[in-house]
Scaffold this motif. Sequence first.
Motif, PDB file in Angstrom:
ATOM      1  N   GLY A  27       0.808  -1.211   0.000  1.00  0.00           N
ATOM      2  CA  GLY A  27       0.000   0.000   0.000  1.00  0.00           C
ATOM      3  C   GLY A  27       0.840   1.260   0.000  1.00  0.00           C
ATOM      4  N   SER A  28       2.106   1.144  -0.417  1.00  0.00           N
ATOM      5  CA  SER A  28       2.999   2.301  -0.360  1.00  0.00           C
ATOM      6  C   SER A  28       2.594   3.397  -1.347  1.00  0.00           C
ATOM      7  N   THR A  29       2.008   3.013  -2.487  1.00  0.00           N
ATOM      8  CA  THR A  29       1.637   4.032  -3.470  1.00  0.00           C
ATOM      9  C   THR A  29       0.499   4.908  -2.974  1.00  0.00           C
ATOM     10  N   ILE A  30      -0.546   4.301  -2.423  1.00  0.00           N
ATOM     11  CA  ILE A  30      -1.669   5.091  -1.905  1.00  0.00           C
ATOM     12  C   ILE A  30      -1.210   5.937  -0.721  1.00  0.00           C
ATOM     13  N   THR A  31      -0.292   5.404   0.077  1.00  0.00           N
ATOM     14  CA  THR A  31       0.256   6.170   1.202  1.00  0.00           C
ATOM     15  C   THR A  31       1.050   7.364   0.694  1.00  0.00           C
ATOM     16  N   TYR A  32       1.835   7.151  -0.336  1.00  0.00           N
ATOM     17  CA  TYR A  32       2.620   8.215  -0.971  1.00  0.00           C
ATOM     18  C   TYR A  32       1.691   9.288  -1.537  1.00  0.00           C
TER      19      TYR A  32
END
Length: 285
Positions: A27-32
């Motif tokens: 989920g790093s992209t949505i967090t970014y």
Amino acid sequence: SWIEFSFPKKKSDLYPIIFIIAPPRSGSTITYQLLNRGTRSLYLSNFWNLLYALPYIGGRYVKSVSVNRIFKSDKGLVSGLSGESEGMRFWSYWMGQGLLEKKNIVPKKRIKYIKSVFSSLLSKQKPLISGYLGHAFSVNFLRENFPGSIFVYLKREELSNVYSMIKTYNEFKEYHKEFNWMSLKPIGWEEKLEEDVVDKVLWQYKSIKQKIESEISLEDTIIVNYEDICNNPHKFLKKIKEFANEHEIDLKLYLENIPDTFHVSKINRDKDEITKQLSQLLNEK
């Protein structure tokens, strides 16, 4: 580059940078995207990554807040010049950070220059957000070179995380016959190439997680959960703002275009044979 010599540079002892640290498919992209679009910060856009060798010019013309209101990505790739980029070219060139776990080897002059660029572009009111997966192997290196930075360690429910990694691996394998590895490569990865995909990916996940947790520190790291972020992104951003303020980074929230919730992708252990196998293996750790 000589093109940038005419621009004045500053020196600083502190670097207001927020590094997202995470395994693949966590989920790093949505967090970014949330950290970028929900705050008034600088970020590595696709445009800036293309101009990686001209970091001052690339960063000078990145918009402080992305106008993109659609939270979409394709396995970590966000489209458009203003889309959030992991910045592989940028971080590989300036800090020696690739997807392979190894010692960061980069000329000292290069590090000195990018530090001067960040000193000129960033401020306590305008930090940099970076969501490159390669940061997972370089927490101590980043901490040493960018004092004053903080880390956001993103965790996802393990079964869902590893299952998503396996699913992505199999999708890549379907279209590329010679494909045999996905994303980050921990030390020893070459010895795992011929193993079954479940065993290989589970080893990869555990190795990345172990590396991250061996270097993070509660003094400069906040641990967050993907599920909590999706359930209440506004609460997540306020939590990050509070943590950043404790470290002299004055995040300005910009919540108008942030949804109240996102769909949480969670896998049931009885979904298929792979999830049953994974559940057993994860319980044996």
